[in-house]
Every structure is written in C-alpha cells, then in structure tokens.
Design a protein around this motif. Structure first.
Motif, PDB file in Angstrom:
ATOM      1  N   THR A 179     -20.463  -4.574   1.329  1.00  0.00           N
ATOM      2  CA  THR A 179     -20.895  -5.514   0.286  1.00  0.00           C
ATOM      3  C   THR A 179     -22.405  -5.699   0.257  1.00  0.00           C
ATOM      4  O   THR A 179     -22.962  -6.055  -0.772  1.00  0.00           O
ATOM      5  CB  THR A 179     -20.248  -6.896   0.491  1.00  0.00           C
ATOM      6  OG1 THR A 179     -20.480  -7.296   1.832  1.00  0.00           O
ATOM      7  CG2 THR A 179     -18.768  -6.842   0.218  1.00  0.00           C
ATOM      8  N   GLY A 182     -24.731  -4.280  -2.528  1.00  0.00           N
ATOM      9  CA  GLY A 182     -24.578  -4.999  -3.789  1.00  0.00           C
ATOM     10  C   GLY A 182     -25.413  -6.259  -3.820  1.00  0.00           C
ATOM     11  O   GLY A 182     -26.041  -6.584  -4.828  1.00  0.00           O
ATOM     12  N   PHE A 183     -25.431  -6.963  -2.706  1.00  0.00           N
ATOM     13  CA  PHE A 183     -26.226  -8.193  -2.682  1.00  0.00           C
ATOM     14  C   PHE A 183     -27.710  -7.880  -2.737  1.00  0.00           C
ATOM     15  O   PHE A 183     -28.481  -8.601  -3.370  1.00  0.00           O
ATOM     16  CB  PHE A 183     -25.887  -9.003  -1.433  1.00  0.00           C
ATOM     17  CG  PHE A 183     -24.568  -9.705  -1.518  1.00  0.00           C
ATOM     18  CD1 PHE A 183     -24.349 -10.658  -2.492  1.00  0.00           C
ATOM     19  CD2 PHE A 183     -23.544  -9.394  -0.656  1.00  0.00           C
ATOM     20  CE1 PHE A 183     -23.135 -11.304  -2.589  1.00  0.00           C
ATOM     21  CE2 PHE A 183     -22.324 -10.034  -0.741  1.00  0.00           C
ATOM     22  CZ  PHE A 183     -22.116 -10.992  -1.713  1.00  0.00           C
ATOM     23  N   ASP A 185     -28.989  -5.415  -4.303  1.00  0.00           N
ATOM     24  CA  ASP A 185     -29.233  -5.171  -5.724  1.00  0.00           C
ATOM     25  C   ASP A 185     -29.395  -6.482  -6.477  1.00  0.00           C
ATOM     26  O   ASP A 185     -30.226  -6.604  -7.377  1.00  0.00           O
ATOM     27  CB  ASP A 185     -28.067  -4.388  -6.340  1.00  0.00           C
ATOM     28  CG  ASP A 185     -28.041  -2.958  -5.852  1.00  0.00           C
ATOM     29  OD1 ASP A 185     -29.089  -2.516  -5.343  1.00  0.00           O
ATOM     30  OD2 ASP A 185     -26.999  -2.301  -5.962  1.00  0.00           O
ATOM     31  N   GLU A 186     -28.607  -7.462  -6.088  1.00  0.00           N
ATOM     32  CA  GLU A 186     -28.719  -8.760  -6.761  1.00  0.00           C
ATOM     33  C   GLU A 186     -30.084  -9.383  -6.528  1.00  0.00           C
ATOM     34  O   GLU A 186     -30.659  -9.966  -7.434  1.00  0.00           O
ATOM     35  CB  GLU A 186     -27.627  -9.708  -6.262  1.00  0.00           C
ATOM     36  CG  GLU A 186     -26.316  -9.532  -6.985  1.00  0.00           C
ATOM     37  CD  GLU A 186     -25.343 -10.654  -6.673  1.00  0.00           C
ATOM     38  OE1 GLU A 186     -25.674 -11.527  -5.865  1.00  0.00           O
ATOM     39  OE2 GLU A 186     -24.252 -10.632  -7.249  1.00  0.00           O
TER      40      GLU A 186
END
Lengths: 367, 163, 146, 367, 103, 164
Positions: A179, A182-183, A185-186
């Motif tokens: 995960t 993805g974070f 990228d956030e």
C-alpha cells in the motif's frame, strides 16, 4: 541606500512552533530580510557521550535510542555496527536482513516526519503532516510488533537483533509495502505540484554542491545538492551490496530538492524492503556474545546512512567493559553548519522552511 | 431632528478632542490612532449632513488608506521613541491660531447665510455621479485628478525606491 | 566499498612532501605532528589522487597524558578514506590549529570539542561554547572531570 | 419571519433618526445571529478539518461535539488576562474592540431575506468595503500595543497585505455593481436573475482570493502564520481579549461568506426552500470552500503575497472591469447566456496568459 | 437652537485651527502631515455644510470634497514618501533639523 | 508563484483532501476504544515471579539506569532470600535488558500501560507491587512461551482499509 535601522533581532525558539524541538535561532532582520543567523544549541544537551563511558557496551544501546528519537533503529544499527567492528563479532545472515528491513522502515518513518514537518513549516495546515503520521503509525505498529516499543526500540543487539520477528510480521509488512507506494503517490498529488509549494521551496535556500561537500553535509541535504553519495552504496554495510536501489539526487540544492529527495528515498526504501523480504533466509538472529563484552584495545568507526545523514559512532576501547570514548558523529549537527549560508538574504518565512528542509532532530544535535 | 442634533454634538466634541489629541499627545502612535478617531467622527458629521456616499469614501480613504500609510511611515521611521515634541514657536503659534479662529468665527457668525429650506438630495450617489460625469459636470477635473493620482503614485515610488 | 587507506601508505607520501611531519603511522591511522598538521591537511585535501574533500568527523580523545584529535577524512571523488590523528600534550591550555579554513564542516564540531574537551582551535572564526552556557566551569568530556 | 419584513423598504431622508426601537431590536437579533453562526462555524470548521485530515475533530462536548465552541469559550474566558509589562496598555486594551466593531458592523447591510436588513443603505457595498478597511487598524494596534517583535512583524505584514488587497477587492466588486446598477445589497440580490458568479467568474475569483487575504485565511494567513511568527499580532493576547480576536476572525469569515453569497451567489434567492435557509446554505457552502482551501495548501511568503496582489490580481481586476463595462454598455440584456460563456472563455484565456507572463518566487528576494 | 450651518462652520474652523497649530508647532514631520490632513478634513466639512445648507440640490460642495480627498491621498502618498526619503538620508524627520535649504 | 500547471497542482491537492472527506477517520477514541498492544509490549511496569527468583541480581547489573535495587540475605539452604526488590519506575527507561538478562525467567515486562501517577514516589514499586498476579499480566517480551498465549495486536494496517 537601505534604511539605517538598529538591528532587529528576533529569537526563533527555543519555544517556537517550528523549531523541531528546542533549537534557537537568533535572526537579525532588516525588515523581513535575514541579515544574520546565529544558531544557539544546547537546550537538550544530556551528555550522552559522557554517560556512555560509564556503561557497558550492551547498556549503551538504549541510550542510542535517545539520540535521534525519530530514527532510533538506525541509531541502534550504527552503534552495534561500530561495536561489532571493534570486537570483531560476526552477525548471522538473517539478522543482517532483518536489520536492513527495519532500518529501511525506519528511514521511511523518519522521512515521513521530516517531510510532513517541512510542509507544516511551509504553512500547510497540518494536513500533510497528519497524512504522513498515519503511515508512520503503521510502521510504528510493525516496530511494536517486533520489539514491543513504539519509539525507543532497543532492538539491535551486538551480534544480531534481540528477537526474531513474530509470524504475523511478514504478512503485515507485505500489506504495508504494497500500500505504501500508493500513499506516496498521494503525497505527490497533494503538494508536489502545488504552485504555492513550488513558489515557497523552489530556488529557496540553495546549498551549492561544493559548499555541501565542504561543510560535510550528509544525507538528503547532500544528495539534494546533487552529490551522489550514499553510504549504503559507497561503503555498503549489512547486506546492502546484495540489494538493488537507486540514489535519488537533486539538481539545485534548494528546499524543494531536499523535499523531493526524501520522497524518492521513501520509494527506494520500499523497493529495498521488498527485495530484502524475498531474500530473507531462515536461521539464527543473534550470535552469542558474552554478557560483559571486553573488546580488544583499539578503536572503530562504524557509520551508516541514517535517514538524516551519515551517522557514525567512534568507539575507543581499553579492554574494559565500557567504552573509553564514545563519540557520535551526529549528521544533523553538521548539516546545521550550512544554516547561515542558506538563510542569509531570505525572509523569515523562508528561514523556517529552510530549517525544516534540513530536517533536524534536536535530541541528536545536542546529545 | 433631535436625533441629528444629539449626533452632531457628540461627533463634534469627540472630533475636536481627537484632533486636540493628535496635536498634543506625545506618543506618535497614539496621535495617529486619535487621528483615525477624528476622521471617523468627520465621517459621522458627513452622515448628519446627508452626504452618505462621502461618509463611506471618507472612511475608506482617510481611515483605510491615509491613516494606515501614516502608521506605516511611523513604523518605518521609528520616530516613536522620540515622541512628538514641539518647537520653539509654541506661544506665537498659539496666539496666531487663536487670532485666526477668532477672526473666522467672527466672520462666519456675522455673515447672513442664505440657507435654503429645501431638503437635501438623498441618496447622493447617483446625483453625485451625474454631477461628476454628466453634462456640465466635472469630467475634466476628474480626468485631471486621475493624472494627479498617477503622478503621485509614480512620485512616491521614485522617492522611496532603493537604488 | 570505501577504500580505507592504511596510515603507512599515506605516511610515505606525506613524508616525501612534508618531511618530519609524521609522528607515527599504523595500519589504520596516521599520527601527525601538531605543528605541521595544517600543512598536512592542506596536502591531503589538495593533492590530486588523494582529494580528501570531505571531513567526515572530528573527535578528541582524552588519554590523560595527551589529547588525541581524530580526523576521519573521506574523498567523495575516489571513495576512499583515511584516519588522521594529531596529539596535543598540553593540558592546561591545549591548542591546535583549526581546519575550518579547509573544511567548513569542522566548524560546529570544533566548537563542540572546545566546549566539552577544552581544546582551543587557532584560526576558528567563532570559537565559543556551543552546548554549555558561557561561564560553565570545566570541560565535561575530560576524563578528570568528576 | 415577520420581524424581517417590518422595516419599510425606503428610508426617510433623515435616516438615522426615528427608528431607534426597531434598530435596537434588530441589532440584538443580528448579534445573536452572528454569535450563533460563529459558534456553528467554529464547530463546522473544526469537524470539517478533522475529516479532511482523516481524524474526527471535536466530538466530546455535547452531541457530535456541538458544544465544543461553548467549552472553548468558557476555557478562554477564565484564563488570566495578560498585559505585557512594556506594552502600550491603552492601545493593547482597545485593539480587540477596534477590530471587533467593524467586523460586526458589516452585518448591518447584509440582506438575510428580502428586505431583512438593518439598514438598506443605498451605498451598501461601499459601506462594507469602507467599514472592513477599519479592521486593519485594530490589528495594527494589537501588534503595536503588545510590544513584541513577532506581533510587530505580524502587524506590518497585516498593513501591507490589507492595503494591497483592498484595491482588487473593490475593483472586483465594481463589476458586480455595474451589472446590478446599484450599490445597495438588497438591489444587488434582486438584480440576480442568475447568480453573478456566472456573469462575473473572474470577478468572483478575484474577490474570493482578495477576501481570503483580507480576512487572513490560508494561503494568505501571514499575519498570524503559526510556523513563522507564532501567532502574529495576537501573540500577547489571552483571555477575553484573545476571545475577541478569535471572534473577529470568524466574524469576518462569516461576513465575507455572506457578502460573497450576496454579491455572487444570488443571496437569499433560490427555489423551494425559504429564502433565509437558502442564504444560510450558501454561506456555509462558501465557508466550506474557504476551509477546504485552508486544509490543503501551504502559505505564501510575504513578498509573494504582495506580488500576487499587484502583479496578478490588480491587472486582472482592471481587465475584468473593462470587459464588464463594455459588456454592460454594448450587449443587450437578452444575451445573458452568451455573456456567460464569453466570460468563462475570457477567464480561461487570462489564466493561460497569466501563467505565461506572471511568475514569482524561484528567485532570490531583492534586499 | 437646532444645529445649523453655523455650527458646522464653527466646527470646521476649530478643527482647522487645531490642525494649523499642529502644523506650525510640531517638529516631527509625520505629525505635521497629520495636522495638515486634519486641516483638509476641516475644510471638507465646511464644503459639505455649504453644499447641504445653501445649495442642497446641486451637491457642488460634495464634488469638491471628492477632489479634496484625491488631493489628500496624493499628498499623503508623496508626503510620506518624502519623509521616508529624508529619513533615509538624514536619519531624522525632525522638521527643525531638516534645514539644509535655509539660508 | 509561477502558474506552470495553471493551478492544476492546487486543484489536484484539493481533490485529494476532498477524497479524504469520505475516508474513515483513523482516530481511536481512547478511553472507550482500546487497541490491543503488541504481544511483546514493554508496558510501563515490571512483573516479578517470586518463586523463580534466586536473588542473583543479574537484572540489577544489567540495568543501564541502575533503578533496580535488590538486597538479599543468606537463607538456610545456602540460597538467597530476597529482602528487598524495588524498582523505581520513574527512572526506568523500559529497555527490557533486565528481562533479557534474567537467567531464570523470573522477571517480565508488564502488559499494562496505564500506570500514570501524580507523584514520583508512587512510581517506586516494591516486592508486593511487582508480584506476578492475575490482574498483572506479564508480556511476552523475551518470553516466547507467554507470547504465544497473548491476543493478537491490532494494527492500523488492518483498521485502515483504503486500498490503492
């Protein structure tokens, strides 16, 4: 022709929302422009170097937790590496891999705090900091699972690590590793392209490459200036020579580059953890060492690439149970040398951003 | 009209006291604050005179712009520590002023003003606009005022600019 | 892997250039005469092939008889390192040349050593206590403190 | 709602006199309304920010934490009232009052309902601009009277910022006034057969940004920038006086939300629901936008803020004014929708142009 | 006696006198500027009062006040700029000391 | 501020925060909701098994802070009787070295984490306060046998289900 005014000196710190502890800067201002900076340290000086001379090698491990409390695992690692070098103690392979995994997790956690605090200093109202603390929380959960504590881990031992990982650690780590990109990228989406952040950070607080080397800067501060120097690559310890990763480097050496380098390093850390988990061998995690270690007379300098820079421990042994001299090469103290060069000519708001971009931890600066 | 009278007397007294404070206070910052108070009461006076547009503009320009500029200048020159002393001309100036005031008062109290009985125009905004921009209006002075403001801005920038 | 130069290797080079400056050399370090330390440091920093452009760490160790300064030098260009030491036998008012003019990274570290060990550095631009307050009595990291 | 319709639509020439009773009643109603709304705003912002930052926000005091503002108020009111020893006591004492009164006075002309306002001044919007420009004096008095360097820096920033942003603010209002053909707030609402945000998109953007700067909201909250100058002008305030400043902050937000609602969003107009409710919904919507921005983006630097006002907003406001003037004169009212699309196209064009020509930040600040 | 034109004129005269006194007596250039602003405001009151009581329908006085405000704003901007420029070169804004042009 | 992205950067950030408006908050409302701590947790107390302790004082020697105080006397069977076993939890840094050092598995880290006190003296734990009992559960730190019997730790990873 500037207005001739009496110097307008303001104290930023020791109690100030953005000094990351009890740091104090005496800023001399002309209007809002900084004319002079004098860092004032020592509000958190506890004399760890002196304390360590009275304790055994094992007893000093918990003390290293209290250096840079945002990266305790890295401090542990650097210290035990120095002791192992001093006493010539081998480390089981599994322990080496565990150390790498834990140290890289710690790097992510530390960078999360560093970047979050930097963005907070730029004025983003807590949001990035809280998002990043959320992920740091997950890492702390993993650390708690491994060693039972969330901040002062005391996990590394001379000749290995204190415990093998529990069975549920690897699945949890796997979930985290899948995960995490993805974070990251956030975070990029949140602020990396934000015009205001670019205006605040790009070109601000430039540390040129030559100066960065000359002042012995290390870690993201050095790499942000474009120097491709990472001890994990240059002088690989543990098993870093068996893992593939890149060294992200900045180009200009401004605040944005340092921010960017940290974000990229998190991605690389995730990559390292993935590989290390794949290669993790079974076996012992700790070499038996005597309870009271008597290393031979001599000296050793063990250094690692801690999240904030080159963390080194210089130990001198006189064949007693306690180190004769215990010196910490604190990365952030030395990175602070550049503070004046980076700040002069900028405004108060930039001073805070520049200071935040160095990402210091006062417990390590003052020791 | 009793409400208007009360308003006038209050505003007049406060305004005069504030103006006196500007001249007499030693602390420049407080003098500037008193000046703001004086300007606000003048805006109130305009309201009692049925000049509501002018009152708003008075607040906007005098309080919002000029006073703030004055305070900024006070900060920049750091004159506050020195206070606001008077020069040697205090007594002659006082005499001159009293004489002037006496003369003017005498003149205005003894002039038979031809007060019109008509009620004033209200609202004034549209009427003012017609006066300013309409036929037989003041369009040329308005243009000149714009040029004056431009000149003032340029002059201020040139004066304050650092080399 | 950073190549750690042995003291002997460098000692011959330095001796050739600055005779009489080397006191002692061993496998892992090089001990330099404190008078010629600045010259040696300049030589180490500027000689092509050595290029020790990065001062990793400075430490002082109190051996009762003398203070030993330990300089960890690294060359980022060639990725090699060297440990240089210099000694100061004076105890009351120990003093050594400062290397801030060569490596500004020494700035805060020398101030730290001055503060905690009491060694003063000649040529340091801003030598005053860093962690402890002005007027603190004694130098806590010395072995005879407490 | 009978009370709102009590007041006659036209004013007598002698308007300050003759309606004292009605004024008294209405002032009390407005005060109660404003206080209730401020409490609602505080709760709404804190809960909303909490959700933006993946946390809960205050939820302990009362149901859903609704009583949190009350708890805060009680806590703040029983604090010790501190006056700096070397501060100017009179100025220090007066400052919150001077800041508070104008913020409250704005509500005199806000139409909550058709004709429901304290005084339907024919100079309504001019009155708003004039009165809100007085608030800066209070902030400056606070900064000066505190005898604190941080608060003085905050006050200096406040003056520079507010004086600069008043100009684009006023200019962007003129566009609306041109279309509506009246300065009276109620007439402006009545003129909005479609909300003016569609006819004046550029004006709305300029007004929104300039208003954010006027009321010190992120990204223009420089005068109380926590990470730089701690709390800026109200650093030395505590207890009741601090509560006043806190109220001023939210009072101004409420006022700006109400004015944006009135000028650009059609005020109390709306289908189905009662007008008063429409007004409230729109006010909360605008406020949501304001603190959404707050939750996301960092703060600008002082010189960037100034440059943004003078180099970006002012020219855009002038262009907007010219375009609106041409449209009002040249285009017949029947072409409303054409005008709308034309304006949107102009906004896009200007955004593209300005991103090419206008840049700030990046370089070193000129000393 | 109800408030009439004379009252406003008297108020105007008093304010003008106060401003005049300040302008004559004060040493700080900024305070002098402030006094001048008060004088301008006093004149404005007279203008509006005349407009209100003598030609209530024409508003000529109010138009004049608008021009006075323009002048006052310009004067404040330039005046303060001059004060700051003087302060830069001479480090004082004491009007009695800024006497380079005096014979 | 150069609008190199025409404000898209800001818009992206705002979109992200807006997305978070609909995510579940990660807050734990502490006194009502409690998380299970790690099985190896080093809670802020020590648990002492009187039966197993031989009074060898290895724990006291291994303590970096020196906060364990043991006084023993010679017993009848040539063993040690522990007269005093006192830990100053105010000075303890919860490093766990004493637990690791104990050769007879007589000392444990505690599983509890709510031992805040108003006065420092109240943090000093004597023999009775340290005793292993029903409500004073030992944690599995360095004691694999106990570890296996403890409940699973709650992880934020499990609570925060947002996938990417």
């Amino acid at each position: 022709m500037a207005i001739k005014t009496e110097p307008f000196v303001i104290n930023v710190g020791p109690q100030h929302p953005s000094t990351h502890g009890v740091f104090r800067m005496r800023l001399t201002l002309d209007g809002e422009v900084i004319v002079d900076v004098e860092p004032v340290l020592g509000y958190l000086h506890r004399g760890i170097e002196k304390l360590a001379e009275g304790r055994t090698y094992t007893q000093n491990i918990p003390f290293t937790d209290r250096l840079d409390y945002l990266a305790s695992m890295s401090n542990n690692l650097a210290y035990v590496l120095a002791v192992e070098k001093l006493a010539g103690i081998p480390v089981p392979e599994r322990a080496e891999y565990l150390r790498v995994i834990i140290a890289e997790l710690q790097r992510i956690a530390s960078h999360l705090v560093g970047v979050g605090a930097f963005l907070n200093d730029c004025g983003a109202f807590m949001t990035p900091l809280l998002y990043m603390f959320r992920e740091r929380e997950k890492i702390l959960d993993l650390f708690e699972m491994v060693c039972g504590q969330r901040l002062t881990y005391n996990y590394m031992r001379i000749g290995g690590v204190s415990h093998d990982i529990p069975a549920e650690f690897l699945p949890a780590l796997d979930r985290f590793v899948t995960t995490m990109p993805g974070f990251i990228d956030e975070y990029d989406q949140l602020l990396a392209e934000n015009e205001i952040l670019l205006a605040r950070a790009k070109g601000v607080g430039i540390l040129p490459e030559e100066l960065a080397i000359n002042i012995s800067a290390s870690g993201p501060v050095l790499r942000g200036s474009g120097v491709r120097w990472d001890i994990r690559k240059a002088d690989p310890y543990s098993v870093y020579d068996r893992l593939e990763f890149d060294i992200p480097t900045g180009s200009v050496g401004d605040c944005y580059d340092r921010y960017w380098v940290r974000i990229q390093e998190m991605r690389q850390s995730v990559r390292i953890i993935r590989q290390a988990v794949e290669q993790l061998p079974p076996g012992e995690v700790r070499t038996e060492v005597p309870h009271l270690l008597h290393p031979p007379v001599g000296e050793a300098y063990g250094h690692i690439e801690a999240p904030k820079g080159e963390l080194g421990f210089y130990l001198v042994s006189d064949n007693s149970i306690a180190p004769y001299r215990f010196h910490v090469r604190a990365p952030t103290l030395i990175n602070l040398t550049a503070l004046r060069d980076m700040m002069i000519g900028w405004k108060v708001a930039d001073a805070v951003a520049i200071f935040g971009s160095i990402d210091i931890c006062l417990a390590e600066v003052d020791r | 009209m009793i409400g208007l009278d009360i308003a006038f007397w209050i505003l007049a007294v406060v305004g005069i006291v504030a103006a006196l404070a500007v001249v007499l206070l030693r602390d420049i910052f407080r003098a500037a604050i008193s000046m703001i108070l004086c300007f606000l009461t003048v805006a109130g006076i305009y309201v009692t005179l049925s000049a509501d547009f002018l009152a708003a503009v008075q607040v906007l320009i005098y309080v919002g712009a000029i006073s703030v500029l004055v305070i900024l200048a006070i900060m920049l020159t750091r004159e506050v520590q020195r206070g606001s002393p008077s020069n040697k001309l205090r007594i002659p100036a006082f005499i001159v002023v009293v004489l002037f005031l006496g003369a003017v008062s005498f003149a205005l109290l003894n002039t038979p003003w031809q007060v019109s009985a008509e009620l004033p125009v209200e609202p004034t905004t549209a009427a003012l606009a017609t006066r300013l921009f309409g036929e037989n209006g003041y369009i040329l002075p308005v243009e000149i005022a714009a040029v004056l403001l431009l000149a003032a801005i340029l002059g201020a920038i040139v004066l304050v600019r650092e080399k | 892997m950073t190549l750690a130069f042995s003291g002997e290797e460098i000692a011959s080079q330095v001796e050739e250039h600055l005779p009489g400056s080397i006191v002692d050399s061993s496998q892992d370090s090089l001990v330099v005469n404190s008078e010629s330390w600045l010259a040696v440091a300049t030589f180490l920093k500027d000689t092509p092939g050595l290029d020790f452009d990065y001062l990793t760490s400075i430490t002082a160790v109190d051996y009762y008889d003398y203070f030993e300064m330990v300089y960890h030098l690294t060359s980022l260009k060639h990725n090699h390192s060297l440990v240089v030491k210099t000694r100061c036998y004076e105890r009351e008012k120990p003093s050594l040349p400062s290397v801030v003019s060569l490596w500004r990274g020494a700035d805060l570290q020398e101030r730290e050593i001055y503060d905690l060990m009491g060694i003063s550095f000649d040529g340091h631009p801003n030598l005053k206590r860093i962690f402890l307050w002005q007027g603190f009595q004694g130098h806590p990291l010395r072995k005879d403190y407490l | 709602m009978a009370i709102f319709n009590y007041y006659p639509q036209t004013l007598s020439p002698d308007w300050p006199g003759g309606y004292w009773l009605h004024w008294g009643v209405f002032v009390v109603i407005i005060l109660v309304f404003v206080m209730a709304m401020i409490m609602g705003f505080i709760w709404f912002e804190r809960r909303g920010l909490g959700r933006f930052q993946v946390r809960l926000g205050p939820n302990r005091a009362g149901p859903f934490g609704l009583l949190q503002p009350v708890a805060d108020a009680i806590k703040v009111l029983i604090k010790e009232d501190i006056i700096p020893a070397k501060g100017d006591k009179l100025v220090h004492w007066l400052a919150p009052v001077v800041a508070f009164v104008p913020a409250l006075m704005i509500f005199a002309v806000v139409p909550f309902h058709d004709g429901a306002l304290l005084a339907d001044l024919n100079i309504g919007i001019l009155y708003v601009v004039a009165v809100s420009s007085v608030g800066v004096v209070g902030i400056f008095m606070a900064g000066w009277g505190s005898n604190n360097k941080y608060s003085l820096i905050g006050a200096m920033r406040a003056v520079a910022q507010m004086v600069s942003y008043e100009i684009p603010l006023a200019l962007s209002i003129i566009g609306v006034v041109l279309i509506a053909g009246s300065l009276s707030m109620n007439s402006i609402v009545e003129a909005q057969s479609i909300p003016f945000i569609l006819l004046q998109p550029l004006g709305f953007i300029i007004y929104f940004l300039a208003a954010c700067a006027e009321i010190n909201r992120t990204p223009f909250d420089l005068l109380e920038a926590e990470s730089e100058i701690v709390a800026g002008f109200h650093i030395e305030y505590s207890g009741m006086k601090f509560a006043m400043f806190y109220l001023v902050e939210y009072c101004e937000v409420l006022a700006i939300s109400a004015i944006i609602t009135t000028l650009f969003l059609g005020g109390w107009r709306g289908p189905l629901l009662p007008p008063f409710l429409w007004f409230l919904i729109k006010v909360f919507g605008v406020f949501f936008l304001i603190f959404w921005v707050r939750s996301t983006i960092p703060r600008l630097r002082i010189d960037q803020v100034m440059a943004f006002a003078w180099k970006c907003l002012l020219p855009l406001a002038l262009i907007n004014l010219v375009i609106t003037g041409i449209e009002v004169i040249a285009l017949p009212p029947a072409l409303l929708w054409t005008v709308m699309f034309l304006n949107l196209a102009i906004v896009v064009l200007l955004a593209l142009l300005w991103s090419k020509f206008f840049r700030l930040g990046g370089g070193r600040v000129e000393v | 006696m109800s408030v009439g034109l004379e009252h406003y004129l008297l108020l105007s005269a008093i304010l003008f006198s106060i401003g005049l006194y300040g302008a004559l007596v004060k040493r700080s250039a900024i305070v002098i500027l402030m006094s001048i602003e008060i004088m301008l405001v006093a004149v404005s009151i007279a203008m509006v009062a005349f407009s209100r009581y003598i030609v209530p329908l024409l508003l000529t006085g109010q138009v004049f006040v608008i021009f006075i405000m323009v002048v006052a704003a310009a004067e404040a901007a330039v005046g303060l700029a001059i004060i700051i420029a003087i302060y830069r070169s001479r480090e004082t804004i004491d009007a009695t000391k800024i006497d380079l042009m005096k014979w | 501020m150069k609008f190199e992205h025409y404000g898209i950067g800001i818009a992206k950030g705002m979109a992200l925060t807006f997305k978070h408006l609909f995510r579940k908050p990660i807050t734990t409302q502490y006194p009502e909701e409690r998380l299970t701590v790690s099985r190896r947790t080093r809670g802020n107390e020590l648990v002492w098994d009187k039966e197993r302790c031989t009074g060898c004082a290895t724990c006291a020697k291994s303590c970096p802070e020196g906060c364990i105080e043991i006084i023993t006397s010679r017993g009848e069977e040539n063993n040690y009787i522990v007269d005093k076993f006192e830990v100053d939890m105010g000075r303890c840094i919860f490093c766990g070295l004493c637990v690791e050092a104990c050769p007879f598995e007589a000392l444990f880290m505690g599983y509890a984490y709510e031992r805040a006190r108003y006065r420092r003296q109240e943090l000093v734990m004597d023999k009775e306060a340290l005793l292993l009992s029903g409500e004073r559960q030992p944690s599995g730190y360095a004691r694999p046998k106990i570890e296996a019997g403890l409940p699973r730790q709650t992880l934020l990873l499990d609570r925060d289900k947002v996938k990417k």
